[in-house]
Motif scaffolding. Sequence first.
Motif, mmCIF file in Angstrom:
data_model
loop_
_atom_site.group_PDB
_atom_site.id
_atom_site.type_symbol
_atom_site.label_atom_id
_atom_site.label_comp_id
_atom_site.label_asym_id
_atom_site.label_seq_id
_atom_site.Cartn_x
_atom_site.Cartn_y
_atom_site.Cartn_z
ATOM 1 N N ALA A 196 0.808 -1.215 0.000
ATOM 2 C CA ALA A 196 0.000 0.000 0.000
ATOM 3 C C ALA A 196 0.843 1.266 0.000
ATOM 4 N N ARG A 197 2.135 1.134 0.250
ATOM 5 C CA ARG A 197 2.982 2.305 0.455
ATOM 6 C C ARG A 197 3.715 2.713 -0.815
ATOM 7 N N TRP A 198 4.119 3.969 -0.798
ATOM 8 C CA TRP A 198 4.811 4.536 -1.957
ATOM 9 C C TRP A 198 6.136 3.834 -2.196
ATOM 10 N N ARG A 199 6.454 3.695 -3.465
ATOM 11 C CA ARG A 199 7.777 3.229 -3.880
ATOM 12 C C ARG A 199 8.156 3.989 -5.144
ATOM 13 N N PRO A 200 9.428 4.075 -5.497
ATOM 14 C CA PRO A 200 9.832 4.810 -6.688
ATOM 15 C C PRO A 200 9.075 4.337 -7.924
ATOM 16 N N THR A 201 8.793 5.286 -8.798
ATOM 17 C CA THR A 201 7.943 5.027 -9.957
ATOM 18 C C THR A 201 8.707 5.196 -11.261
ATOM 19 N N PRO A 202 8.224 4.519 -12.322
ATOM 20 C CA PRO A 202 8.866 4.652 -13.629
ATOM 21 C C PRO A 202 8.586 6.029 -14.213
ATOM 22 N N PHE A 267 -1.094 21.909 -19.431
ATOM 23 C CA PHE A 267 -1.083 23.329 -19.091
ATOM 24 C C PHE A 267 -0.718 23.535 -17.626
ATOM 25 N N TRP A 268 -1.231 22.658 -16.767
ATOM 26 C CA TRP A 268 -1.008 22.795 -15.329
ATOM 27 C C TRP A 268 0.108 21.887 -14.816
ATOM 28 N N ALA A 269 0.907 21.310 -15.701
ATOM 29 C CA ALA A 269 1.935 20.361 -15.256
ATOM 30 C C ALA A 269 2.925 21.018 -14.294
ATOM 31 N N ASP A 270 3.391 22.224 -14.620
ATOM 32 C CA ASP A 270 4.239 23.015 -13.713
ATOM 33 C C ASP A 270 5.407 22.215 -13.155
ATOM 34 N N LEU A 271 6.145 21.580 -14.055
ATOM 35 C CA LEU A 271 7.225 20.686 -13.658
ATOM 36 C C LEU A 271 8.433 21.447 -13.129
ATOM 37 N N GLU A 347 4.507 12.376 -16.245
ATOM 38 C CA GLU A 347 5.424 11.541 -15.491
ATOM 39 C C GLU A 347 5.140 11.731 -14.001
ATOM 40 N N THR A 348 5.048 10.620 -13.276
ATOM 41 C CA THR A 348 4.708 10.681 -11.860
ATOM 42 C C THR A 348 5.836 11.298 -11.045
ATOM 43 N N PHE A 406 -7.829 19.042 -10.802
ATOM 44 C CA PHE A 406 -8.256 17.851 -11.547
ATOM 45 C C PHE A 406 -7.388 17.575 -12.774
ATOM 46 N N SER A 407 -6.506 18.514 -13.086
ATOM 47 C CA SER A 407 -5.519 18.211 -14.136
ATOM 48 C C SER A 407 -4.661 17.017 -13.737
ATOM 49 N N ARG A 408 -4.534 16.785 -12.445
ATOM 50 C CA ARG A 408 -3.706 15.672 -11.969
ATOM 51 C C ARG A 408 -4.410 14.322 -12.167
#
Length: 451
Positions: A196-202, A267-271, A347-348, A406-408
């Motif tokens: 259930a926990r976070w781990r690094p993502t591709p 538009f809202w990615a704001d990386l 990209e996550t 909600f862009s996310r």
Amino acid sequence: MNRVQVWRRSAPAAFLLAVVLSAGCESSSPTDTAGPAPGVESFDAEVAIAWLRLTIDLTRDEGLFPPSAARAYGYVGVTLWEAVAPGVPGGRSLAGRLNALGPVPTASPDLHWPAVANAALAEIARRLYTSPGSQGAIDDLEAAFRERFRSDVRASLLERSAEHGRSVAVEIWDWSLGDGYGVLANCPYLPTDDPARWRPTPPGFEGPVEACWGQMRPLLLGDPGECAAGAHPPYSEEPGSEFHRQAMEVYETVRDATPEQRTIALFWADLAGESGTPAGHSLSITAQALEGTDARLDRAAEAFARVGIGESDAFIACWAAKYHYNLLRPITYIRALIDPAWESVLETPPFPAHPSGHSNDAGASSTILTAIFGDGFAFTDHTNDPRGFAPRSFGSFFEAAEESAFSRLYGGIHYRFDIELGLEQGRCVGRAVNALEFRAPVFARSAHRGD
């Protein structure tokens, strides 16, 4: 509804310099005329807006992640307000009302306030943005404004004004050193094996960003838990469970995304490294609203301080919740249980899912901006014009916040509950900021003296 068409776009630093050098600041010479010196409200907001936009550019160029960016904007906003507050009618210092902020240098009201703001913002920016390129851009913008002011302000007044601005910036910088950043930034963190926990993502499988940020000292909140995020649905891999249903929503939304939804996601990615991050986008909207209403320097200083404080605290509260819940991202769940070949639109980012930082920032900033400019304030956002995006129009700040949040979901990187509870957490922070008094209340004098 009073529609305001906000048309000026976020300008790169080189363009800002050209504008500063070619234009003239609205001002009068306080010591060359009889009578009281002009207050902060007598000057336009150009200096404040130019500096804020430069910090957005420097945030992008230095590749700051969202929490660090929000922290920088918060200290920049507080510096600006504290520097000019002595010249604002009824202006109140935030000393003693922000956490651990002691007395700030005060000044007589007979200063040249754009010069005060210029020096203060240059000084704090130098300490927050340290790359050689950033230092050069800061020096150039400060010098360009200083050269402009020389044409109508006596040299001795300019120096006195600049000295006050610098002294305030140094005090705010010293205050910032106690917020825990030096110890907590980039702290080590080991993911668990819990499914259930976070781990690094591709694709990059990057390590977690700012795992200890939730332990930072907020600017205003008594504790990050003062605006806690609600709990997400219990983790479940069972089809038909609430958690599985919301993961399926992410999967199907991306699979069936319309061109408009994909545009909204981008538009809202704001990386980080490509933009001023979500906090910078909200401040860009703030700048555009100020320009569209021909705001004065006092209004700009208060707006940038309020939004900066709100964003900084929103990211601290959000990150405290992220690493408390430590929830896996949709791409991890979907690839393991629904479709191993699934790809998100965006990209996550490398940190846990719940709650959404974008939503948190949008909730805080929209709540603050609505209090400043009013509900139903319609505007057109040109933040991403330089990146080739068509401007987007909104009927209110809350409408823009909903789209940003909600862009996310459209981007495939957040569950719906991340978004909805993130918005509410940010709104809680915004309400706390709205309760912070920047100006002394004006009470009507009674004509009755009593017997």
